[in-house]
Design a protein around this motif. Structure first.
Motif, PDB file in Angstrom:
ATOM      1  N   PHE A   1     -11.363  -3.617 -12.989  1.00  0.00           N
ATOM      2  CA  PHE A   1      -9.495  -3.616 -12.931  1.00  0.00           C
ATOM      3  C   PHE A   1      -8.798  -2.655 -12.609  1.00  0.00           C
ATOM      4  CE2 PHE A   1      -5.555  -3.272 -14.770  1.00  0.00           C
ATOM      5  CZ  PHE A   1      -4.546  -4.180 -13.606  1.00  0.00           C
ATOM      6  N   ARG A   2      -8.707  -2.232 -11.155  1.00  0.00           N
ATOM      7  CA  ARG A   2      -8.118  -0.935 -11.643  1.00  0.00           C
ATOM      8  C   ARG A   2      -6.067  -0.176 -11.113  1.00  0.00           C
ATOM      9  NH1 ARG A   2     -12.387   0.727  -7.467  1.00  0.00           N
ATOM     10  NH2 ARG A   2     -13.903   1.290  -8.227  1.00  0.00           N
ATOM     11  N   LEU A   3      -5.968   0.784 -11.555  1.00  0.00           N
ATOM     12  CA  LEU A   3      -4.367   0.600 -11.910  1.00  0.00           C
ATOM     13  C   LEU A   3      -4.084   0.882 -10.634  1.00  0.00           C
ATOM     14  CD1 LEU A   3      -2.063   0.390 -13.667  1.00  0.00           C
ATOM     15  CD2 LEU A   3      -1.785   2.002 -14.485  1.00  0.00           C
ATOM     16  N   PHE A   4      -4.600   2.057  -9.819  1.00  0.00           N
ATOM     17  CA  PHE A   4      -4.140   2.581  -8.570  1.00  0.00           C
ATOM     18  C   PHE A   4      -5.691   2.217  -7.911  1.00  0.00           C
ATOM     19  CE2 PHE A   4      -1.161   5.033 -11.552  1.00  0.00           C
ATOM     20  CZ  PHE A   4       0.385   5.093 -10.922  1.00  0.00           C
ATOM     21  N   PRO A   5      -5.318   2.156  -6.655  1.00  0.00           N
ATOM     22  CA  PRO A   5      -6.706   1.884  -5.774  1.00  0.00           C
ATOM     23  C   PRO A   5      -6.430   3.448  -5.464  1.00  0.00           C
ATOM     24  CG  PRO A   5      -4.653   0.500  -4.321  1.00  0.00           C
ATOM     25  CD  PRO A   5      -4.288   1.486  -6.412  1.00  0.00           C
ATOM     26  N   ILE A   6      -8.303   3.304  -5.205  1.00  0.00           N
ATOM     27  CA  ILE A   6      -8.776   4.923  -5.114  1.00  0.00           C
ATOM     28  C   ILE A   6      -8.277   5.282  -3.202  1.00  0.00           C
ATOM     29  CG2 ILE A   6     -11.167   6.148  -3.851  1.00  0.00           C
ATOM     30  CD1 ILE A   6     -11.025   4.623  -6.869  1.00  0.00           C
ATOM     31  N   TRP A   7      -7.465   4.622  -2.836  1.00  0.00           N
ATOM     32  CA  TRP A   7      -7.187   5.592  -1.154  1.00  0.00           C
ATOM     33  C   TRP A   7      -5.319   6.044  -1.790  1.00  0.00           C
ATOM     34  CZ3 TRP A   7      -1.987   3.400  -0.708  1.00  0.00           C
ATOM     35  CH2 TRP A   7      -2.166   2.555  -0.457  1.00  0.00           C
TER      36      TRP A   7
END
Length: 93
Positions: free
Chosen positions: A37-43
């Protein structure tokens, strides 16, 4: 009395052995699940870092030009200022 001390000192006190659970028993009860679960995507993180670097660079230029160089801080963002600096470096002025 000496017999009692000798008998106590020769016999070490060892706790009673308890039944230990094996690792395999624990894994059967609860399987391990990994959640990504990532709060902000990598890009979005990359764009955010680049934007913060640009803001920090502009703020550093404004402090250096306005406070240390005793000029107008917003003048550092104008193209004429940079052209003037390049002319000085190249020996045209």
């Amino acid at each position: 009395m000496t017999n009692e001390l000798n008998s106590e000192s020769t016999q070490p006190k060892v706790p009673k052995k308890e039944k230990k659970e094996k690792r395999s028993d624990k894994q059967i009860d609860k399987p391990i699940r990994w959640y990504n679960f990532r709060l902000f995507p990598i890009w979005l993180r990359i764009i955010l870092v680049i934007a913060l670097l640009i803001i920090a660079g502009a703020a550093g230029l404004m402090v250096g030009f306005g406070v240390i160089g005793s000029g107008e801080p917003l003048d550092v963002l104008k193209q004429e200022t940079w052209q003037h600096m390049l002319d000085i470096i190249n020996g045209q002025e």
